[in-house]
Design a protein around this motif. Structure first.
Motif, short mmCIF file in Angstrom:
data_model
loop_
_atom_site.label_atom_id
_atom_site.label_comp_id
_atom_site.label_asym_id
_atom_site.label_seq_id
_atom_site.Cartn_x
_atom_site.Cartn_y
_atom_site.Cartn_z
N ILE A 25 12.93 61.87 -3.84
CA ILE A 25 12.46 62.45 -2.62
C ILE A 25 12.64 61.02 -1.53
CG2 ILE A 25 10.32 63.28 -1.48
CD1 ILE A 25 10.82 64.99 -3.43
N GLU A 26 12.31 59.93 -1.80
CA GLU A 26 12.25 58.74 -1.14
C GLU A 26 13.56 58.27 -0.61
OE1 GLU A 26 10.73 58.69 -3.92
OE2 GLU A 26 10.99 56.81 -5.03
N GLY A 27 14.53 58.40 -1.27
CA GLY A 27 15.84 58.17 -1.06
C GLY A 27 16.21 56.62 -0.89
N PRO A 28 17.27 56.28 -0.66
CA PRO A 28 17.77 54.77 -0.65
C PRO A 28 16.74 54.25 0.69
CG PRO A 28 19.69 56.09 0.10
CD PRO A 28 18.62 57.10 -0.41
N SER A 29 16.50 53.00 0.46
CA SER A 29 15.61 52.36 1.44
C SER A 29 16.58 51.89 2.57
CB SER A 29 14.98 51.00 1.02
OG SER A 29 15.88 50.04 0.76
N ASP A 30 15.99 51.64 3.95
CA ASP A 30 16.67 51.13 5.01
C ASP A 30 17.27 49.87 4.54
OD1 ASP A 30 16.09 53.53 6.26
OD2 ASP A 30 14.45 52.43 7.57
N THR A 31 16.32 48.86 3.91
CA THR A 31 16.82 47.56 3.47
C THR A 31 18.14 47.67 2.72
OG1 THR A 31 14.61 47.18 3.33
CG2 THR A 31 16.22 45.38 2.58
N TYR A 32 18.34 48.55 1.87
CA TYR A 32 19.28 48.62 0.91
C TYR A 32 20.76 49.08 1.93
CZ TYR A 32 22.47 50.57 -2.59
OH TYR A 32 23.55 50.48 -3.39
#
Lengths: 253, 280
Positions: free
Chosen positions: B73-80
């Motif tokens: 649900i959260e998906g990949p982070s912006d940092t990633y």
């Protein structure tokens, strides 16, 4: 919580846990073929442990050799239960392992020190790149500007305060020789670890240079670093250090 | 069969540290491009990145990630995504891929390619995440089918239908791992030809070949053996169905000399040439 989240949290808790399968997770897995749902889940549970242990073995090869399979395996098992990874690269999983070893083996602090040293060399190997400041970077600097100059260290630079002969142990293990008995040094010694020509380097520092680099690392201006330095011939000694730091690629450009 | 979005790039190998010296010494015969593990070069410098820059001067490079985790649900982070894009900006890859799976949730990474339940909810989550990633990276990505050792009672799709729907609904491309199709066909008891026939040919951009291990009652995708004969046969079926597809061999453990892998890759090229090469 929706179905997907519930399944994933249950699955993750199971993989990170002791192997007990919660009823809800077991019931979510389809029965097919000869293997039970528990057998199928166990493939993921086992593979996780093998994978994470391999990552620690790889990052801490000499600590592993030194501690032996049994003790290192025990430490690795406890560590992976206590510190699940949040990194995108498995290479970073061992980030807190040396600290963890220090807590777990309070009577054998040299094992943790060896781990600290080994991890630092790994960090130096692939720390972020940054431009390096050579003599040309300072040649145009007016003498009056030196006092306020803030020199930053290259991202690969690390200062390690060692209380034992851990570096000698590390070196012996690398040459597949019997390591020397662990002994406490007469006084703690600071080791510099950094990267030059794409290879990790290390050397011990005298107190003068160690204090100066620590002050730089803390963000002190060059003038302040000189003020903090004690002893005779501060200006000359600092000049020699500065030249060495530039030629050894310690300073960020 | 329509032309895929990215052009056919030929035949590649995974870039592994064990082969750095050989790759730096001389051109590797029969290797058109290298595939890198993206995470190994994100937020890193030193020798690995210097070697990558060197390889990139002589070869096209494909970026293949293992931690995008498009299935949560959260998906990949912006940092990633920021680090991934920075690497892409640096090396200008032919394309970027990851896996149709999840790798952890609530900030954790189990560093494994974990199976998704094939439900409408999971489909919607993946499609939403893939669209976001593609918008951010400003290009379509490829998603690889993974090997799995279990399936869920909630499944509303067969795996091949799920793979197709993700690609169609998110307008993404497929990295078809032929070994994973074979492994899962044995583990779950389906006909791998059914799988191949369900996929839209124009979206199959790349093929992975790899070896596996047969263990008690199950096949594990271990990448530590040469490509097995049934996988070669399935590869030929895939080529017949999808036309020429850029192909690489993955080897992550028990890594043989570069020349041995190049020879194995030659077999893939030979099969492709036999089907598609225009006579001189």
């Amino acid at each position: 919580m929706k179905g997907l989240q519930r399944i994933q949290r249950g699955f993750q808790d199971y993989v990170l846990g002791d192997g007990a399968v919660a009823f809800e997770l077991g019931a979510a897995i389809r029965q097919q073929g000869a293997l039970t749902a528990h057998d199928r889940l166990a493939i993921y549970h086992n593979a996780y442990r093998v994978r994470m242990r391999e990552a620690l073995n790889e990052a801490y090869q000499r600590t592993w050799t030194y501690a032996g399979d049994e003790l290192f395996g025990e430490l690795a098992g406890t560590y992976l239960a206590a510190h699940p990874s949040s990194f995108c690269n498995l290479r970073w999983f061992g980030d807190r392992f040396a600290d963890f070893v220090r807590q777990q083996l309070p009577d054998h602090p040299f094992v943790a020190e060896l781990a600290v040293f080994e991890w630092a060399l790994g960090l130096a190997f692939d720390a972020s790149d940054a431009p390096v400041a050579g003599p040309a970077a300072f040649s145009a600097l007016a003498p009056a500007a030196w006092a306020d100059l803030v020199l930053s260290l290259h991202p690969s630079v690390q200062l390690l305060r060692m209380e034992f002969n851990s570096v000698a142990i590390w070196q012996a293990l690398g040459q597949e020789q019997a390591p020397p008995a662990p002994v406490a040094l007469p006084a703690p010694c600071v080791w510099l670890v950094w990267r030059k020509d794409n290879q990790p380097h290390f050397r011990s520092l005298d107190a003068f240079e160690a204090d100066a680099l620590a002050a730089l690392a803390a963000g002190s201006s060059f003038g302040r670093v000189c003020e903090l330095s004690a002893g005779p011939d501060v200006a000359q000694r600092m000049g020699r250090c500065l030249q060495d730091w530039m030629s050894q690629e310690l300073l960020r450009g | 069969m329509t032309t895929p979005l990215y052009p056919f790039a030929g035949f590649g190998l995974g870039l592994r540290t064990a082969h750095y010296v050989d790759i730096a010494a001389a051109p590797v015969p029969g290797v058109d491009w290298f595939e890198i593990l993206s995470e190994n070069y994100m937020d890193a410098g030193g020798k690995p990145l210097a070697m990558l820059d060197m390889v990139r001067r002589d070869y096209p490079v494909v970026m293949h990630g293992v931690s995008m985790s498009v299935g949560t649900i959260e998906g990949p982070s912006d940092t990633y995504l920021r680090a991934l894009k920075a690497l892409a900006d640096r090396i200008d890859p032919l394309w970027i891929s990851d896996h149709l799976c999840w790798t952890g949730t609530m900030g954790r990474n189990l560093h494994d390619l974990l199976p998704l339940p094939y439900t409408d909810e999971a489909l919607a989550v993946v499609v939403r995440n893939v669209r976001r990633v593609q918008n951010y990276l400003e290009r379509p990505i490829l998603l690889e089918n993974v090997s799995s050792y279990l399936s869920f009672n909630d499944d509303a799709f067969q795996e091949w239908d799920f793979v197709r729907e993700v690609a169609e609904q998110s307008d993404s491309l497929i990295l078809l791992d032929v070994n994973n199709v074979y492994v899962s066909s044995v583990n779950h008891g389906f006909d791998p030809q059914t799988y191949l026939h369900a996929l839209p040919a124009r979206r199959v951009q790349q093929i992975h070949l790899a070896g596996h291990s047969v263990q008690q009652g199950i096949i594990i995708d271990t990448h530590d053996h040469p490509v097995a004969d049934p996988v070669w046969r399935l590869y030929e079926s895939a080529l017949r169905r999808f036309g020429p597809v850029s192909t690489m061999i993955e080897r992550d453990d028990a890594i043989p000399p570069l020349a041995d892998l190049a020879a194995e890759l030659q077999r893939a090229r030979g099969m492709s040439d036999a089907l598609f090469a225009v006579p001189a």
